[in-house]
Design a protein around this motif. Structure first.
Motif, mmCIF file in Angstrom:
data_model
loop_
_atom_site.group_PDB
_atom_site.id
_atom_site.type_symbol
_atom_site.label_atom_id
_atom_site.label_comp_id
_atom_site.label_asym_id
_atom_site.label_seq_id
_atom_site.Cartn_x
_atom_site.Cartn_y
_atom_site.Cartn_z
ATOM 1 N N LEU A 138 0.480 -0.748 0.214
ATOM 2 C CA LEU A 138 0.480 -0.195 0.106
ATOM 3 C C LEU A 138 0.964 1.586 -0.068
ATOM 4 O O LEU A 138 1.302 2.135 0.784
ATOM 5 C CB LEU A 138 -0.639 -0.407 1.280
ATOM 6 N N ASN A 139 0.902 1.936 -1.211
ATOM 7 C CA ASN A 139 2.011 2.427 -1.306
ATOM 8 C C ASN A 139 2.211 4.174 -1.393
ATOM 9 O O ASN A 139 2.457 4.889 -1.505
ATOM 10 C CB ASN A 139 3.503 2.575 -2.644
ATOM 11 N N ARG A 140 0.315 3.891 -1.975
ATOM 12 C CA ARG A 140 -0.349 5.847 -1.851
ATOM 13 C C ARG A 140 -0.705 6.201 -0.913
ATOM 14 O O ARG A 140 -2.138 5.403 0.101
ATOM 15 C CB ARG A 140 -1.391 5.425 -2.943
ATOM 16 N N VAL A 141 -0.328 7.049 0.230
ATOM 17 C CA VAL A 141 -0.428 7.135 2.220
ATOM 18 C C VAL A 141 -0.624 8.291 1.742
ATOM 19 O O VAL A 141 0.457 9.001 1.146
ATOM 20 C CB VAL A 141 0.299 6.183 3.106
ATOM 21 N N ALA A 142 -1.319 8.638 2.288
ATOM 22 C CA ALA A 142 -1.445 10.603 2.769
ATOM 23 C C ALA A 142 -1.811 11.106 3.590
ATOM 24 O O ALA A 142 -2.465 9.910 5.047
ATOM 25 C CB ALA A 142 -2.440 10.973 1.973
ATOM 26 N N LEU A 143 -0.611 11.383 4.357
ATOM 27 C CA LEU A 143 -0.576 11.514 5.859
ATOM 28 C C LEU A 143 -1.947 13.019 6.098
ATOM 29 O O LEU A 143 -1.675 14.174 5.128
ATOM 30 C CB LEU A 143 0.987 12.290 6.757
#
Length: 151
Positions: A138-143
């Motif tokens: 899961l590389n599409r991570v938004a903080l």
């Protein structure tokens, strides 16, 4: 006597017409009742649309993201408790749960994960969770953060 009978006939006809005539007034009471019920429903349900885990988010000047697919909400609260979409996850089973999420069919643009971490957390703790996300694919991570002065 002739005048009285013709006058009474006219009054009789006049009353008959007013009973059969079109009512020119609009009754707004049912409309107002429906609007008030809808207002109450929206007032009750609006707070439920916000994520359920209380996290004190840091401030940021970044713009909001436009997205049509529903993201995975991963939250870490002040005590380090990890939640995925309001479901508390043990830290030992986090990698298994993230692998299950990664295996689910994803939208064409990829599965997005929103990571909400409390500002008082240790940087290493947040990075361990991000490492688990990366290991699961899961590389599409938004903080997630709040805007400046939005507290």
């Amino acid at each position: 006597m002739g005048l009285a009978s013709s006058g009474s006939r006219r009054r009789g006809r006049g009353r008959g017409r007013s009973r059969r005539g079109v009512m020119a007034e609009i009754n707004v009471t049912p409309f107002v009742d429906v609007m008030l019920v809808l207002l109450i429903i929206f007032m009750v349900t609006a707070p439920l649309l916000v994520a359920g885990v209380a996290v004190d988010l840091p401030e940021s000047r970044a713009e909001t993201l436009d997205q049509t697919a529903e993201p995975v909400q991963l939250s870490i609260d002040r005590d380090g408790v990890i939640s995925i979409d309001d479901l508390v996850i043990e830290e030992g089973s986090l990698s298994t749960r993230l692998a299950e999420i990664a295996a689910e069919p994803a939208p064409p643009e990829g599965r997005r994960v929103y990571l909400r971490a409390d500002r008082s957390l240790d940087y290493g703790r947040v990075m361990r969770v991000m490492g688990e996300l990366n290991a699961a694919g899961l590389n599409r991570v938004a903080l997630v953060s709040v805007g400046e002065g939005a507290e």
